[in-house]
Design a protein around this motif. Sequence first.
Motif, mmCIF file in Angstrom:
data_model
loop_
_atom_site.group_PDB
_atom_site.id
_atom_site.type_symbol
_atom_site.label_atom_id
_atom_site.label_comp_id
_atom_site.label_asym_id
_atom_site.label_seq_id
_atom_site.Cartn_x
_atom_site.Cartn_y
_atom_site.Cartn_z
ATOM 1 N N ILE A 162 0.832 -1.209 0.000
ATOM 2 C CA ILE A 162 0.000 0.000 0.000
ATOM 3 C C ILE A 162 0.863 1.254 0.000
ATOM 4 O O ILE A 162 0.572 2.226 -0.710
ATOM 5 C CB ILE A 162 -0.968 -0.011 1.201
ATOM 6 N N VAL A 163 1.937 1.245 0.793
ATOM 7 C CA VAL A 163 2.855 2.387 0.798
ATOM 8 C C VAL A 163 3.450 2.603 -0.599
ATOM 9 O O VAL A 163 3.688 3.739 -1.022
ATOM 10 C CB VAL A 163 3.974 2.176 1.835
ATOM 11 N N ASN A 164 3.663 1.498 -1.324
ATOM 12 C CA ASN A 164 4.238 1.569 -2.670
ATOM 13 C C ASN A 164 3.179 1.367 -3.760
ATOM 14 O O ASN A 164 3.482 0.853 -4.837
ATOM 15 C CB ASN A 164 5.339 0.515 -2.814
ATOM 16 N N LYS A 165 1.961 1.798 -3.466
ATOM 17 C CA LYS A 165 0.844 1.626 -4.394
ATOM 18 C C LYS A 165 1.186 2.164 -5.785
ATOM 19 O O LYS A 165 1.760 3.244 -5.926
ATOM 20 C CB LYS A 165 -0.371 2.365 -3.830
ATOM 21 N N ASN A 166 0.834 1.353 -6.788
ATOM 22 C CA ASN A 166 1.058 1.684 -8.210
ATOM 23 C C ASN A 166 2.534 1.683 -8.615
ATOM 24 O O ASN A 166 2.873 2.132 -9.712
ATOM 25 C CB ASN A 166 0.428 3.034 -8.575
ATOM 26 N N ARG A 167 3.406 1.182 -7.733
ATOM 27 C CA ARG A 167 4.819 1.027 -8.082
ATOM 28 C C ARG A 167 5.141 -0.461 -8.167
ATOM 29 O O ARG A 167 4.604 -1.260 -7.400
ATOM 30 C CB ARG A 167 5.727 1.653 -7.017
ATOM 31 N N VAL A 168 6.045 -0.824 -9.050
ATOM 32 C CA VAL A 168 6.514 -2.201 -9.103
ATOM 33 C C VAL A 168 7.558 -2.394 -8.010
ATOM 34 O O VAL A 168 8.507 -1.615 -7.897
ATOM 35 C CB VAL A 168 7.129 -2.529 -10.471
ATOM 36 N N VAL A 169 7.346 -3.400 -7.150
ATOM 37 C CA VAL A 169 8.323 -3.724 -6.110
ATOM 38 C C VAL A 169 8.914 -5.099 -6.415
ATOM 39 O O VAL A 169 8.190 -6.038 -6.728
ATOM 40 C CB VAL A 169 7.696 -3.695 -4.695
ATOM 41 N N SER A 170 10.215 -5.195 -6.345
ATOM 42 C CA SER A 170 10.893 -6.449 -6.678
ATOM 43 C C SER A 170 10.806 -7.433 -5.523
ATOM 44 O O SER A 170 10.562 -7.049 -4.374
ATOM 45 C CB SER A 170 12.360 -6.176 -7.015
ATOM 46 N N LYS A 171 11.042 -8.700 -5.837
ATOM 47 C CA LYS A 171 11.066 -9.716 -4.774
ATOM 48 C C LYS A 171 12.202 -9.449 -3.797
ATOM 49 O O LYS A 171 12.072 -9.693 -2.602
ATOM 50 C CB LYS A 171 11.188 -11.112 -5.396
ATOM 51 N N GLN A 172 13.312 -8.922 -4.289
ATOM 52 C CA GLN A 172 14.431 -8.609 -3.392
ATOM 53 C C GLN A 172 14.053 -7.498 -2.416
ATOM 54 O O GLN A 172 14.354 -7.585 -1.222
ATOM 55 C CB GLN A 172 15.662 -8.188 -4.186
ATOM 56 N N SER A 173 13.371 -6.453 -2.912
ATOM 57 C CA SER A 173 12.988 -5.354 -2.013
ATOM 58 C C SER A 173 11.985 -5.837 -0.974
ATOM 59 O O SER A 173 12.014 -5.400 0.182
ATOM 60 C CB SER A 173 12.409 -4.180 -2.812
ATOM 61 N N ILE A 174 11.103 -6.764 -1.361
ATOM 62 C CA ILE A 174 10.151 -7.342 -0.404
ATOM 63 C C ILE A 174 10.907 -8.145 0.656
ATOM 64 O O ILE A 174 10.632 -8.027 1.852
ATOM 65 C CB ILE A 174 9.120 -8.229 -1.127
ATOM 66 N N ALA A 175 11.868 -8.947 0.213
ATOM 67 C CA ALA A 175 12.656 -9.759 1.149
ATOM 68 C C ALA A 175 13.415 -8.859 2.124
ATOM 69 O O ALA A 175 13.446 -9.124 3.331
ATOM 70 C CB ALA A 175 13.625 -10.657 0.380
ATOM 71 N N GLU A 176 14.017 -7.793 1.620
ATOM 72 C CA GLU A 176 14.747 -6.860 2.486
ATOM 73 C C GLU A 176 13.810 -6.217 3.495
ATOM 74 O O GLU A 176 14.162 -6.017 4.658
ATOM 75 C CB GLU A 176 15.421 -5.775 1.644
#
Length: 225
Positions: A162-176
Amino acid sequence: MKLLLIEDEPMLLDEMEAYLIEQGYRCEKATTFAAGEDKIVLYDYDVIILDISLPGGNGLQLLQLLKKQQKEAGVLIVSAKDSLPDKLTGLNLGADDYMTKPFHLEELNARVNALVRRKSFKGNSQIQVDDLTIDPVAKTVSCNETFIPLTKKEFELLLYFIVNKNRVVSKQSIAEHLWGDHYDIVDNFDTVYVHTMNLRKKIVAHTGIDYIKTVYGMGYKFTSA
């Protein structure tokens, strides 16, 4: 929400970390100017708790670095210095708040909560996405007043989307974001995939809407209806 604690007093640092983790925050630590500088350059945080007096440099220089890097983290300065010039310098350089040591951990938590609401959720105590209601403090999610049971990791992941709504977030950034300093324990990104898919299924089951889209070869994107 991910916090960076830059503090050179080991006992205070451990107390802050333990208390804020109990409140549901993910914390990373730095005890020197150089360590804080490395983390600020390499990673993104929701809130940074910053001491002014650090081995190897001044915390206000790290504040200047944050602004130069155009980082969006909220900054709460904690310092033993209680002079008006120190406060004004920190605030003029872009800090959001200032606390003088010693302080109560309950007040620290309240200040951090206020910063998170102001920075990420425009001051709202609850977040509304269509029929979804997210309460970051109570850590609950509901759809039309029906509770959606999420695990701790699923709730943290939903807030991150939700904080990054409408942005592509990578699996690495999610893991971090989910595992902080220990994200390297995720040997591959299957764990990220599992958490994302479980969250996706629960949200779809209650709302009928698939908010989390897979962007092949890149990651995921959260979009509202």
